[in-house]
Design a protein around this motif. Structure first.
Motif, PDB file in Angstrom:
ATOM      1  N   ALA A  24      18.743 -73.735  -4.802  1.00 26.02           N
ATOM      2  CA  ALA A  24      18.094 -74.676  -3.799  1.00 26.02           C
ATOM      3  C   ALA A  24      18.127 -76.161  -4.748  1.00 26.02           C
ATOM      4  N   TYR A  27      22.003 -77.673  -4.350  1.00 26.69           N
ATOM      5  CA  TYR A  27      22.433 -77.987  -3.293  1.00 26.69           C
ATOM      6  C   TYR A  27      21.159 -78.606  -2.087  1.00 26.69           C
ATOM      7  N   TRP A  28      20.555 -79.528  -2.568  1.00 22.92           N
ATOM      8  CA  TRP A  28      19.268 -79.917  -1.996  1.00 22.92           C
ATOM      9  C   TRP A  28      19.599 -80.349  -0.493  1.00 22.92           C
ATOM     10  N   THR A  29      18.838 -79.618   0.477  1.00 25.33           N
ATOM     11  CA  THR A  29      18.786 -79.928   1.890  1.00 25.33           C
ATOM     12  C   THR A  29      17.674 -79.545   2.328  1.00 25.33           C
ATOM     13  N   PRO A  30      17.152 -79.658   3.575  1.00 28.65           N
ATOM     14  CA  PRO A  30      15.869 -79.480   4.042  1.00 28.65           C
ATOM     15  C   PRO A  30      16.038 -77.997   4.199  1.00 28.65           C
ATOM     16  N   LEU A  31      16.939 -77.116   4.402  1.00 29.78           N
ATOM     17  CA  LEU A  31      16.814 -75.880   4.624  1.00 29.78           C
ATOM     18  C   LEU A  31      16.623 -75.113   3.180  1.00 29.78           C
ATOM     19  N   THR A  32      17.566 -75.637   2.155  1.00 30.60           N
ATOM     20  CA  THR A  32      17.200 -74.898   0.759  1.00 30.60           C
ATOM     21  C   THR A  32      15.941 -75.194   0.343  1.00 30.60           C
ATOM     22  N   PHE A  33      15.355 -76.281   0.786  1.00 29.96           N
ATOM     23  CA  PHE A  33      13.660 -76.433   0.324  1.00 29.96           C
ATOM     24  C   PHE A  33      12.888 -75.469   0.878  1.00 29.96           C
TER      25      PHE A  33
END
Length: 65
Positions: A24, A27-33
């Protein structure tokens, strides 16, 4: 379950949680958070809790507490 096996399972939970959090982070995105928070953190906490309970039981059996 033997103490050695419980410690290995605890280590696997922690490792899985940390790998999810590392993925996460890379590959930081809102979903990975959300995945990191909803899956990674509980896995790490579960591993730490299982390890702590196992150590507690070992110490109780050896009358160290």
């Amino acid at each position: 379950m033997s103490h050695d096996k419980r410690i290995r399972v605890a280590a696997l939970f922690v490792l899985a949680g940390l790998l999810i959090q590392l993925f996460a982070l890379l590959y930081w995105t809102p979903l990975t958070f959300v995945i990191s928070t909803a899956v990674g953190v509980p896995l790490v906490l579960l591993g730490v809790l299982l390890y702590g309970v196992t150590v507690w039981k070992i110490l109780k059996e050896q009358k160290a507490l």
